[in-house]
Enzyme design. Structure first.
Site, short mmCIF file in Angstrom:
data_model
loop_
_atom_site.label_atom_id
_atom_site.label_comp_id
_atom_site.label_asym_id
_atom_site.label_seq_id
_atom_site.Cartn_x
_atom_site.Cartn_y
_atom_site.Cartn_z
N LEU A 11 31.61 -15.78 7.77
CA LEU A 11 32.83 -15.07 7.35
C LEU A 11 32.70 -14.62 5.90
CD1 LEU A 11 35.70 -17.25 8.88
CD2 LEU A 11 34.23 -15.51 9.95
N ARG A 18 39.65 -14.03 -6.89
CA ARG A 18 39.56 -14.95 -8.02
C ARG A 18 38.26 -14.81 -8.80
NH1 ARG A 18 41.08 -20.26 -4.66
NH2 ARG A 18 40.50 -18.88 -2.94
N GLU A 155 46.31 -26.98 5.30
CA GLU A 155 45.88 -26.23 4.12
C GLU A 155 46.63 -26.74 2.89
OE1 GLU A 155 43.34 -23.85 3.75
OE2 GLU A 155 42.95 -24.92 5.60
N LYS A 334 3.29 -6.44 -17.78
CA LYS A 334 3.99 -5.84 -16.64
C LYS A 334 3.00 -5.12 -15.74
CE LYS A 334 5.07 -1.92 -15.96
NZ LYS A 334 5.43 -0.48 -15.97
N ALA A 406 -10.22 -2.54 -35.07
CA ALA A 406 -8.80 -2.79 -35.34
C ALA A 406 -8.09 -1.53 -35.83
CB ALA A 406 -8.67 -3.89 -36.38
N ARG A 423 -10.03 4.70 -37.09
CA ARG A 423 -9.42 4.49 -38.40
C ARG A 423 -9.76 5.63 -39.36
NH1 ARG A 423 -12.15 -0.65 -39.62
NH2 ARG A 423 -11.48 -1.36 -37.60
C1 UD1 Z 1 39.03 -22.36 3.42
C2 UD1 Z 1 39.67 -23.29 4.49
C3 UD1 Z 1 39.96 -24.65 3.84
C4 UD1 Z 1 38.66 -25.22 3.29
C5 UD1 Z 1 37.97 -24.23 2.34
C6 UD1 Z 1 36.58 -24.70 2.04
C7 UD1 Z 1 40.94 -21.89 6.06
C8 UD1 Z 1 42.27 -21.44 6.46
N1 UD1 Z 1 40.88 -22.70 4.98
O1 UD1 Z 1 40.01 -22.16 2.40
O2 UD1 Z 1 40.50 -25.55 4.82
O3 UD1 Z 1 38.93 -26.44 2.62
O4 UD1 Z 1 37.84 -22.92 2.94
O5 UD1 Z 1 35.93 -23.88 1.12
O6 UD1 Z 1 39.96 -21.56 6.71
N2 UD1 Z 1 37.59 -14.77 5.16
C9 UD1 Z 1 37.46 -13.71 6.03
N3 UD1 Z 1 38.59 -13.09 6.47
C10 UD1 Z 1 39.84 -13.48 6.09
C11 UD1 Z 1 39.96 -14.59 5.20
C12 UD1 Z 1 38.82 -15.20 4.75
O7 UD1 Z 1 36.35 -13.33 6.40
O8 UD1 Z 1 40.80 -12.86 6.56
C13 UD1 Z 1 36.36 -15.44 4.67
C14 UD1 Z 1 36.22 -15.36 3.16
O9 UD1 Z 1 35.47 -14.22 2.79
C15 UD1 Z 1 35.49 -16.66 2.83
C16 UD1 Z 1 35.93 -17.61 3.93
O10 UD1 Z 1 36.43 -16.80 4.98
O11 UD1 Z 1 34.08 -16.50 2.90
C17 UD1 Z 1 36.99 -18.59 3.46
O12 UD1 Z 1 38.12 -17.88 3.00
P1 UD1 Z 1 38.93 -18.31 1.71
O13 UD1 Z 1 40.08 -17.42 1.56
O14 UD1 Z 1 37.99 -18.47 0.57
O15 UD1 Z 1 39.49 -19.74 2.19
P2 UD1 Z 1 39.88 -20.97 1.29
O16 UD1 Z 1 41.25 -20.76 0.76
O17 UD1 Z 1 38.80 -21.26 0.34
CA CA Z 2 36.90 -20.26 -0.26
#
Ligand code: UD1
Ligand code: CA
Length: 456
Positions: A11, A18, A155, A334, A406, A423
């Site tokens: 994902l 942030r 969460e 290089k 040189a 030179r």
């Molecule tokens: C998430 C978990 C939390 C866990 C933490 C660990 C959920 C709801 N929460 O929180 O329990 O402790 O990770 O790091 O899963 N992403 C998508 N599509 C979306 C939302 C997110 O692809 O719609 C991807 C983000 O790019 C990321 C990952 O999912 O790579 C996690 O998403 P993020 O929003 O960072 O979740 P956390 O709040 O960190």
């Molecule tokens: Ca995260």
């Protein structure tokens, strides 16, 4: 290991706000390569049949960094469960095991994922990965039942004070029987603090369904999520600890390990000695017994056995330093081969060149390889001697055993065995030094007298 085929879903569709960056979060490098590339290599060890990366629109670079992988687009990002639903659409009627990884938790190890999968072998449909960070911060909490089984995930934003006191957190990585997990997805809603479809809600639903649940734990450094630049720095520190350890275990001496920085692919042979404050950018191989002296920076370079690099040397991509060659202080190399035993010891730039075996390159030698338009090659034969402060205007060849005096500017080829010097003639004036000093003294005295008059 497993009889059922495996699909991996990574994902990476979150906005990563942030990080305050124009670069996609999972493309930020850790240990010299994008976070998502770490994950991609790790999952290779599990032999997956399919790898799907879920991204937002126009994130081709993310999919490319995870190649080979299939892409699923999630737009807008409605939460991690919705993201998995988008992967499901790509996976079609895939039947087998599924591992969901978060692109922003790049350091999980293959062994840990294997343990997670082993949880499914015991009949569970869903296996979660937990960890116990020193500071549980914003992580989701794993709520256990009285018997120590997994009950649900809450969460951080939705958690009560009592739930926030739980130290066991959700790493965000899970393994599942694909069809069972997919069946739960439509039942996940977004009635929570973030208004998102949480994948983590699958746990409570799985329990309702009577699906077996398994739980594995991971070391903190493997699953620390990267949400901020501070997290990124922490992830970097974690991989550097790992890489230093790996080098030491491979028989490398690190005089001050904490001050040496590695890349994911740094390859050091046994008995290599690395002095303090050395940086290995990606693509560096160092042969047995070579010494990398303090404050050197190496990238895309090959250093053969028993060569000596530095202190304060810079090896750029395409530098190939052969056995027992020396590259000394304030030298930049290089795209150049320095053959066996050659010495380039002081204040020199060698680019787009070959320096033959045993050649000696004097201090301040520069290969003038670039004229503002093209790059040109310099060829220096074996055993040649290039005097200090020589400019070699490429393309140019200095033959084997030749000597360049040189201070020369060499714009035409020098044949093997020739002595070349460009030179200007030196003038000699007998007694000139004393006459010069006398004139200078007289001038200074006149000036002093004039000043004394001026003040009175
Ligand atoms: C998430 C978990 C939390 C866990 C933490 C660990 C959920 C709801 N929460 O929180 O329990 O402790 O990770 O790091 O899963 N992403 C998508 N599509 C979306 C939302 C997110 O692809 O719609 C991807 C983000 O790019 C990321 C990952 O999912 O790579 C996690 O998403 P993020 O929003 O960072 O979740 P956390 O709040 O960190
Ligand atoms: Ca995260």
């Amino acid at each position: 290991m497993s009889s059922s085929p495996l699909a991996i879903v990574i994902l990476a569709a979150g906005i990563g706000s942030r990080m305050k960056s124009t670069l996609h979060k999972v493309l930020h490098p850790v240990g010299g390569r994008p976070m998502i590339a770490h994950l991609r290599e790790t999952v290779d060890e599990l032999g997956p049949a399919r790898v799907v990366v879920v991204t937002g629109p126009g994130a081709d670079a993310v999919v490319a960094a995870a190649a080979p992988a299939e892409a699923a687009v999630q737009d807008p990002p409605l939460g991690t469960a919705d993201a998995v639903a988008k992967a499901k659409a790509v996976l079609g009627d895939f039947d087998g095991d599924l591992i969901v990884l978060y692109g922003d938790a790049p350091l999980v190890e293959a062994e840990t994922l294997k343990r997670l999968l082993a949880g499914l072998r015991g009949g569970a449909k869903l296996a979660l990965l937990g960890f116990r960070p020193d500071d549980p911060a914003q992580y989701g909490r794993l709520v256990l039942d009285g018997a120590g089984g997994l009950e649900r995930i809450v969460e951080f934003k939705d958690a009560s004070a009592a739930e926030r006191a739980i130290g066991l957190c959700n790493a965000g990585i899970l393994a599942a029987d694909a069809r069972s997990l997919f069946a739960l997805l439509p039942r996940i809603d977004n009635r929570n603090a973030k208004g998102e479809y949480y994948l983590t809600d699958a746990v409570a639903l799985a329990r309702e369904e009577g699906f077996g649940l398994a739980l594995a734990e991971a070391a903190v450094h493997e699953v620390q999520g990267v949400n901020t630049r501070a997290d990124l720095a922490a992830a970097e520190a974690a991989v550097q600890r790992l890489y230093r350890r790996r080098a030491l275990d491979a028989g490398v001496t690190l005089i001050d390990p904490e001050s040496v920085y590695f890349s994911f692919d740094t390859d050091l042979g046994p008995d290599v000695v690395v002095e303090p404050n050395v940086v290995f950018a990606p693509g560096v191989t160092v042969g047995p017994g070579a010494r990398i002296r303090a404050f050197s920076h190496l990238e895309g370079a090959r250093v053969a056995a028993s060569a000596i690099i530095g202190p304060f040397a810079r090896l750029r991509p395409g530098a190939a330093i052969a056995e027992k060659a020396h590259v000394g202080n304030f030298v930049e190399i290089k795209n150049a081969v320095i053959e066996a035993g050659a010495k380039v010891n002081h204040l020199t730039y060698i680019g787009d060149a070959r320096v033959g075996a045993g050649a000696n390159i004097g201090a301040g030698t520069i290969t003038c390889n670039y004229d503002g338009f093209g790059k040109y090659h310099t060829e220096i034969g074996a055993g040649a001697f290039i005097g200090s402060n020589t400019a070699l205007v490429a393309p140019v060849t200095v033959g084997a055993g030749a000597i360049v005096g040189a201070g020369s500017t060499i714009a035409r080829d020098v044949a093997a065995g020739e002595l070349a010097v460009t030179r200007a003639e030196q003038a000699a004036v007998a007694g000139g030094a004393e006459r010069f000093r006398a004139r200078a003294r007289a001038k200074a005295a006149t000036a002093k007298a004039a000043r004394a008059k001026g003040v009175s």
